[in-house]
Design a protein around this motif. Structure first.
Motif, PDB file in Angstrom:
ATOM      1  N   GLU A  20     -44.076  20.743  21.235  1.00 51.37           N
ATOM      2  CA  GLU A  20     -43.684  19.824  22.317  1.00 51.37           C
ATOM      3  C   GLU A  20     -44.763  18.753  22.520  1.00 51.37           C
ATOM      4  O   GLU A  20     -44.451  17.563  22.656  1.00 51.37           O
ATOM      5  CB  GLU A  20     -43.469  20.585  23.626  1.00 51.37           C
ATOM      6  N   LEU A  21     -46.030  19.171  22.561  1.00 48.91           N
ATOM      7  CA  LEU A  21     -47.131  18.231  22.745  1.00 48.91           C
ATOM      8  C   LEU A  21     -47.240  17.269  21.562  1.00 48.91           C
ATOM      9  O   LEU A  21     -47.480  16.077  21.743  1.00 48.91           O
ATOM     10  CB  LEU A  21     -48.445  18.982  22.942  1.00 48.91           C
ATOM     11  N   ALA A  22     -47.038  17.787  20.351  1.00 50.90           N
ATOM     12  CA  ALA A  22     -47.096  16.940  19.162  1.00 50.90           C
ATOM     13  C   ALA A  22     -45.992  15.884  19.192  1.00 50.90           C
ATOM     14  O   ALA A  22     -46.239  14.701  18.914  1.00 50.90           O
ATOM     15  CB  ALA A  22     -46.984  17.796  17.899  1.00 50.90           C
ATOM     16  N   CYS A  23     -44.771  16.291  19.551  1.00 48.04           N
ATOM     17  CA  CYS A  23     -43.659  15.331  19.630  1.00 48.04           C
ATOM     18  C   CYS A  23     -43.918  14.281  20.712  1.00 48.04           C
ATOM     19  O   CYS A  23     -43.628  13.094  20.508  1.00 48.04           O
ATOM     20  CB  CYS A  23     -42.342  16.058  19.873  1.00 48.04           C
ATOM     21  N   ALA A  24     -44.451  14.700  21.843  1.00 49.38           N
ATOM     22  CA  ALA A  24     -44.779  13.738  22.906  1.00 49.38           C
ATOM     23  C   ALA A  24     -45.808  12.740  22.397  1.00 49.38           C
ATOM     24  O   ALA A  24     -45.698  11.530  22.649  1.00 49.38           O
ATOM     25  CB  ALA A  24     -45.298  14.477  24.139  1.00 49.38           C
ATOM     26  N   HIS A  25     -46.809  13.212  21.657  1.00 47.51           N
ATOM     27  CA  HIS A  25     -47.830  12.332  21.071  1.00 47.51           C
ATOM     28  C   HIS A  25     -47.182  11.313  20.127  1.00 47.51           C
ATOM     29  O   HIS A  25     -47.481  10.112  20.194  1.00 47.51           O
ATOM     30  CB  HIS A  25     -48.866  13.179  20.332  1.00 47.51           C
ATOM     31  N   LEU A  26     -46.305  11.789  19.250  1.00 51.23           N
ATOM     32  CA  LEU A  26     -45.659  10.886  18.292  1.00 51.23           C
ATOM     33  C   LEU A  26     -44.829   9.831  19.010  1.00 51.23           C
ATOM     34  O   LEU A  26     -44.839   8.655  18.621  1.00 51.23           O
ATOM     35  CB  LEU A  26     -44.789  11.688  17.320  1.00 51.23           C
ATOM     36  N   ARG A  27     -44.147  10.231  20.064  1.00 51.22           N
ATOM     37  CA  ARG A  27     -43.341   9.261  20.826  1.00 51.22           C
ATOM     38  C   ARG A  27     -44.227   8.218  21.506  1.00 51.22           C
ATOM     39  O   ARG A  27     -43.842   7.057  21.604  1.00 51.22           O
ATOM     40  CB  ARG A  27     -42.462   9.991  21.832  1.00 51.22           C
ATOM     41  N   THR A  28     -45.416   8.624  21.972  1.00 45.40           N
ATOM     42  CA  THR A  28     -46.320   7.636  22.592  1.00 45.40           C
ATOM     43  C   THR A  28     -46.805   6.622  21.560  1.00 45.40           C
ATOM     44  O   THR A  28     -47.181   5.505  21.924  1.00 45.40           O
ATOM     45  CB  THR A  28     -47.542   8.286  23.285  1.00 45.40           C
ATOM     46  N   LEU A  29     -46.787   7.007  20.291  1.00 46.99           N
ATOM     47  CA  LEU A  29     -47.149   6.075  19.216  1.00 46.99           C
ATOM     48  C   LEU A  29     -45.994   5.134  18.868  1.00 46.99           C
ATOM     49  O   LEU A  29     -46.145   4.257  18.023  1.00 46.99           O
ATOM     50  CB  LEU A  29     -47.562   6.852  17.959  1.00 46.99           C
ATOM     51  N   GLY A  30     -44.841   5.383  19.488  1.00 42.48           N
ATOM     52  CA  GLY A  30     -43.669   4.574  19.201  1.00 42.48           C
ATOM     53  C   GLY A  30     -42.831   5.095  18.052  1.00 42.48           C
ATOM     54  O   GLY A  30     -41.942   4.408  17.566  1.00 42.48           O
ATOM     55  N   TRP A  31     -43.106   6.318  17.606  1.00 44.02           N
ATOM     56  CA  TRP A  31     -42.359   6.903  16.514  1.00 44.02           C
ATOM     57  C   TRP A  31     -41.080   7.530  17.044  1.00 44.02           C
ATOM     58  O   TRP A  31     -41.009   7.944  18.190  1.00 44.02           O
ATOM     59  CB  TRP A  31     -43.162   7.991  15.823  1.00 44.02           C
ATOM     60  N   GLU A  32     -40.099   7.641  16.163  1.00 44.76           N
ATOM     61  CA  GLU A  32     -38.846   8.316  16.500  1.00 44.76           C
ATOM     62  C   GLU A  32     -38.885   9.733  15.918  1.00 44.76           C
ATOM     63  O   GLU A  32     -39.117   9.898  14.713  1.00 44.76           O
ATOM     64  CB  GLU A  32     -37.671   7.542  15.907  1.00 44.76           C
ATOM     65  N   VAL A  33     -38.704  10.723  16.745  1.00 50.56           N
ATOM     66  CA  VAL A  33     -38.624  12.102  16.267  1.00 50.56           C
ATOM     67  C   VAL A  33     -37.177  12.333  15.832  1.00 50.56           C
ATOM     68  O   VAL A  33     -36.261  12.268  16.650  1.00 50.56           O
ATOM     69  CB  VAL A  33     -39.059  13.112  17.349  1.00 50.56           C
ATOM     70  N   LEU A  34     -36.978  12.575  14.543  1.00 49.53           N
ATOM     71  CA  LEU A  34     -35.638  12.728  13.984  1.00 49.53           C
ATOM     72  C   LEU A  34     -35.144  14.163  14.033  1.00 49.53           C
ATOM     73  O   LEU A  34     -33.955  14.414  14.239  1.00 49.53           O
ATOM     74  CB  LEU A  34     -35.613  12.252  12.524  1.00 49.53           C
ATOM     75  N   GLU A  35     -36.063  15.107  13.818  1.00 49.52           N
ATOM     76  CA  GLU A  35     -35.634  16.495  13.700  1.00 49.52           C
ATOM     77  C   GLU A  35     -36.820  17.415  13.968  1.00 49.52           C
ATOM     78  O   GLU A  35     -37.960  17.076  13.665  1.00 49.52           O
ATOM     79  CB  GLU A  35     -35.115  16.725  12.278  1.00 49.52           C
ATOM     80  N   ARG A  36     -36.506  18.593  14.522  1.00 57.58           N
ATOM     81  CA  ARG A  36     -37.524  19.634  14.721  1.00 57.58           C
ATOM     82  C   ARG A  36     -37.036  20.923  14.091  1.00 57.58           C
ATOM     83  O   ARG A  36     -35.848  21.234  14.127  1.00 57.58           O
ATOM     84  CB  ARG A  36     -37.766  19.873  16.212  1.00 57.58           C
ATOM     85  N   ASN A  37     -37.962  21.639  13.507  1.00 57.72           N
ATOM     86  CA  ASN A  37     -37.688  22.953  12.934  1.00 57.72           C
ATOM     87  C   ASN A  37     -36.540  22.941  11.922  1.00 57.72           C
ATOM     88  O   ASN A  37     -35.662  23.798  11.961  1.00 57.72           O
ATOM     89  CB  ASN A  37     -37.445  23.985  14.034  1.00 57.72           C
ATOM     90  N   TRP A  38     -36.574  21.973  11.002  1.00 56.92           N
ATOM     91  CA  TRP A  38     -35.572  21.900   9.948  1.00 56.92           C
ATOM     92  C   TRP A  38     -35.838  23.011   8.940  1.00 56.92           C
ATOM     93  O   TRP A  38     -36.961  23.178   8.460  1.00 56.92           O
ATOM     94  CB  TRP A  38     -35.607  20.540   9.256  1.00 56.92           C
ATOM     95  N   ARG A  39     -34.815  23.784   8.643  1.00 62.13           N
ATOM     96  CA  ARG A  39     -34.962  24.929   7.742  1.00 62.13           C
ATOM     97  C   ARG A  39     -34.094  24.774   6.499  1.00 62.13           C
ATOM     98  O   ARG A  39     -33.001  24.219   6.558  1.00 62.13           O
ATOM     99  CB  ARG A  39     -34.557  26.215   8.458  1.00 62.13           C
ATOM    100  N   CYS A  40     -34.626  25.314   5.412  1.00 60.99           N
ATOM    101  CA  CYS A  40     -33.886  25.432   4.164  1.00 60.99           C
ATOM    102  C   CYS A  40     -34.384  26.720   3.502  1.00 60.99           C
ATOM    103  O   CYS A  40     -35.307  27.354   4.024  1.00 60.99           O
ATOM    104  CB  CYS A  40     -34.110  24.208   3.277  1.00 60.99           C
ATOM    105  N   PRO A  41     -33.807  27.134   2.384  1.00 68.68           N
ATOM    106  CA  PRO A  41     -34.265  28.381   1.753  1.00 68.68           C
ATOM    107  C   PRO A  41     -35.759  28.388   1.404  1.00 68.68           C
ATOM    108  O   PRO A  41     -36.379  29.444   1.352  1.00 68.68           O
ATOM    109  CB  PRO A  41     -33.402  28.479   0.495  1.00 68.68           C
ATOM    110  N   ALA A  42     -36.356  27.222   1.200  1.00 66.99           N
ATOM    111  CA  ALA A  42     -37.771  27.152   0.808  1.00 66.99           C
ATOM    112  C   ALA A  42     -38.727  27.237   1.993  1.00 66.99           C
ATOM    113  O   ALA A  42     -39.925  27.406   1.812  1.00 66.99           O
ATOM    114  CB  ALA A  42     -38.029  25.855   0.041  1.00 66.99           C
TER     115      ALA A  42
END
Length: 125
Positions: A20-42
């Motif tokens: 949560e803190l990391a995403c808030a930091h990225l948003r303050t940089l003006g970045w768009e958070v596209l996805e969290r905890n994306w999973r695949c078999p790897a």
């Protein structure tokens, strides 16, 4: 997940707080958070974000102390290679193979009773 002797649910809560803190930091940089905890078999990508035209795959490491080192030190060469493979898997799954991307590591230190400290390393792999 190595919880360092901490009960799993408590460790998961610490990790969730760090993300949560990391995403808030990225948003303050003006970045768009596209996805969290994306999973695949790897495996799993913690955060996928966009900085301008660049996709950024973020590994978030959260700790309550530096007893076992700084949080960002948990990403060694083997983990960085695994993150690169996961990034390629995400690009394939989203038909975005030609996209420019990089891998960042965000370390969050959440010492009890203190304000969290965040370290953001860009382009680690």
């Amino acid at each position: 997940m190595d919880t360092g002797g901490m009960p799993w649910a408590q460790a998961r809560a610490v990790g969730d707080r760090g993300e949560e803190l990391a995403c808030a930091h990225l948003r303050t940089l003006g970045w768009e958070v596209l996805e969290r905890n994306w999973r695949c078999p790897a495996g799993e990508l913690d955060v996928v974000a966009r900085e301008g035209e660049t996709l950024v795959f973020c590994e978030v490491k959260t700790r309550r102390s530096v007893r076992f080192g700084e949080p960002v030190e948990a990403v060694d060469q083997e983990k960085a290679l695994r993150l690169r493979r996961l990034a390629w898997a995400w690009l394939r799954a989203h038909d975005a193979q030609g996209s420019r991307f990089r891998i960042d590591v965000l370390g969050v230190l959440c010492r009890p009773g203190e304000r969290p400290e965040l370290t953001h390393l860009q382009g680690v792999a």
